[in-house]
Design an enzyme around this catalytic site. Sequence first.
Site, PDB file in Angstrom:
ATOM      1  CB  CYS A 100      33.044  29.581 -31.373  1.00  0.00           C
ATOM      2  SG  CYS A 100      32.832  29.709 -29.606  1.00  0.00           S
ATOM      3  CE  LYS A 108      23.442  20.515 -33.139  1.00  0.00           C
ATOM      4  NZ  LYS A 108      24.823  20.737 -33.554  1.00  0.00           N
ATOM      5  CE1 TYR A 111      15.727  26.351 -32.817  1.00  0.00           C
ATOM      6  CE2 TYR A 111      16.662  24.459 -31.683  1.00  0.00           C
ATOM      7  CZ  TYR A 111      16.823  25.610 -32.429  1.00  0.00           C
ATOM      8  OH  TYR A 111      18.085  25.998 -32.803  1.00  0.00           O
ATOM      9  NE  ARG A 166      19.772  27.969 -34.806  1.00  0.00           N
ATOM     10  CZ  ARG A 166      20.827  27.198 -34.513  1.00  0.00           C
ATOM     11  NH1 ARG A 166      21.437  26.505 -35.443  1.00  0.00           N
ATOM     12  NH2 ARG A 166      21.281  27.133 -33.285  1.00  0.00           N
ATOM     13  CB  SER A 215      26.611  27.477 -29.833  1.00  0.00           C
ATOM     14  OG  SER A 215      26.104  26.194 -29.881  1.00  0.00           O
ATOM     15  NE  ARG A 267      21.388  22.335 -29.626  1.00  0.00           N
ATOM     16  CZ  ARG A 267      22.190  22.494 -28.584  1.00  0.00           C
ATOM     17  NH1 ARG A 267      22.016  21.757 -27.487  1.00  0.00           N
ATOM     18  NH2 ARG A 267      23.184  23.345 -28.606  1.00  0.00           N
ATOM     19  CG  HIS A 302      29.115  19.970 -32.342  1.00  0.00           C
ATOM     20  ND1 HIS A 302      28.978  20.847 -31.288  1.00  0.00           N
ATOM     21  CD2 HIS A 302      28.308  20.436 -33.318  1.00  0.00           C
ATOM     22  CE1 HIS A 302      28.113  21.789 -31.618  1.00  0.00           C
ATOM     23  NE2 HIS A 302      27.704  21.566 -32.834  1.00  0.00           N
ATOM     24  CG  ASP A 345      26.264  21.381 -36.561  1.00  0.00           C
ATOM     25  OD1 ASP A 345      26.910  22.043 -35.725  1.00  0.00           O
ATOM     26  OD2 ASP A 345      25.199  20.783 -36.272  1.00  0.00           O
TER      27      ASP A 345
HETATM   28  C1  OXD Z   1      23.803  23.810 -32.379  1.00  0.00           C
HETATM   29  C2  OXD Z   1      23.389  23.763 -33.803  1.00  0.00           C
HETATM   30  O1  OXD Z   1      22.981  24.160 -31.519  1.00  0.00           O
HETATM   31  O2  OXD Z   1      24.226  23.402 -34.641  1.00  0.00           O
HETATM   32  O3  OXD Z   1      24.967  23.460 -32.103  1.00  0.00           O
HETATM   33  O4  OXD Z   1      22.218  24.062 -34.113  1.00  0.00           O
HETATM   34 MN    MN Z   2      25.968  22.554 -33.820  1.00  0.00          MN
END
Ligand code: OXD
Ligand code: MN
Length: 596
Positions: free
Chosen positions: A254, A210, A201, A379, A252, A73, A230, A281
């Site tokens: 974690c 998002k 991406y 991913r 992210s 991102r 989130h 997520d």
């Molecule tokens: C992020 C995702 O970047 O979930 O948080 O892809």
């Molecule tokens: Mn995320």
Amino acid sequence: MDKFPTHNKKLIEWVKNMARMCQPDDIVWIDGSDEQKQRFEKEAIGSGEIIQLNQEKLPGCFLHRTAKDDVARTEHLTFICTKIKNDAGPNNNWMTPKTAYKKARAIFKGSMSGRRMYVIPFSMGPVGSPFSKIGVELTDSRYVVLNMLIMTRAGEAVLRQLEKDGHFTKCLHSKAELDINKRLILHFPEDNTIWSVGSGYGGNVLLGKKCLSLRIASFIARKEKWFAEHMLIMGIEEPNGHVEYIAGAFPSACGKTNLAMLVPPDGLKKKGYRIWTVGDDIAWMRVDTDGSLWAINPESGFFGVAPGTNSKTNPNMVDTIKKNTIYTNVLLKPDRTVWWEGANGEVPQEGVDWQGGLWKAGMPDDRGRPILGAHPNARFTAPIMNCPTASFRIEQHHGVPISAIIFGGRRQHLAPLVYESFSWQHGVFVGSTMGSELTAAQVGKIGDVRIDPMAMFPFCGYNMAEYFRHWLAIGKRMAKAPKIFHVNWFRADESGKFLWPGFGENLRVLEWILDRCNNKVDALKSPIGYIPRPTDLDMTGLTLANGDLHRLLEISNEDWLEELKRIKKFYQLFKEDLPKELWQEYEELLLRLKAR
Ligand code: OXD
Ligand code: MN
């Protein structure tokens, strides 16, 4: 299919207008059928957009490679475009809608000429649920279409739904030239519109994720009095068959995805716990007539980070991604299966790396460092229903009731393994000040702490001071508000060694959290919140080194007073907009620490 398979005039007009600007050769509407999907897969294989993997070992799986500079991102190119700057807040990049539309229009103009425009009607949340929201994404990327078919409920059924109520988020995407200098991810919350151009991406282009489900949804949620967060959602089935649900926000890297589908550790297995995954997520949560908070996962798939995923860290995900999965930027092995750093099994001797180059294990780059086979942010996109722990309530329109909210970050020092806030207001303070150390996967100095309130800093579609106020207000509307906790799986000793084993063992902490929610266990009062008495954590089958449990629960006044300085600086960003209740929590914590 007719040219416009809908009677929704607003939709027809908008598609026509966008096509006039982007100039595609033709327009195809996504119906959600297997037949259409298979046709697109064949076409995408033909055009080189995806590579078909070994269909015996990985049925229905494909590999896609992005451009080298389009692997994550791009927050600096992501904007919230509101008429008034302060409505976007100091937490967002901002442009006026007029400037943003003008800049983007110049890039979108003619960008689809020689290409097809796909129209994807999609529902975030089960189709027809009163808590779901509909979007329509226009894109010139088959990769986006194939991913959206996994991540969202897309096709005819959504179009029929749209005939009835008409409202949808207008999502426009074009790869254009995939030029980082002509890349913009723009949100127009006042127009319920998203424009994304110049990227391929996932996080920038799967606009249901998002962009809609967090940035635009958070803006709508504030008006409609609910939460777009989130957060993972997981169910913990107790030995008597009763399931309690928790929601958790973590920045992210974690372990959110791993936590959402954890495998109970051997020592707790005989208690008969089972874990059910609702989402990894995003959580949309609202107060119901029973006075509790109920949550749905608006997505229908996982867009997860591949490196580090293996049978130890996440055996359920390893099973999930064995079929019908799109891999992005991983290593292609000679047998047409895939690999990434930290995958199961031996390191392959050779393959084709994420940039499409021949790769040999240990091969150095020009600075002598081994070249990675997979990008660190490689991913997989996989259907949630592939997951062995997928909850049967994912498709239920009503969602699940939330007993506890957990905030967490990566902190080598400071935060104890777990603590409970004193009240909802104190919990909002805890969430609004949560910090996490930067990892190798992020820009910045490793170990530096970044405050990422509720893990929403990059995703809140409006001024975060107002977001905190919204959290405080919703708390007042709940007769049975969830309790709020903070966890830290990453506390380390002086040599940097983690004190807690993490992964499945985290269930021991969740067990304490649920016991607290059900008033089954007492706790110790500390200046930062309630912490467990060490004997109240079930440690059956887990032996920590002498004194480690004590260290995991330790609270250092000195470190917390230091932390308060960081918090003060962060809060000051919001000037007089910051709710006074949060300053009050700040002052009270300061007093408690000083009195100790
Ligand atoms: C992020 C995702 O970047 O979930 O948080 O892809
Ligand atoms: Mn995320």
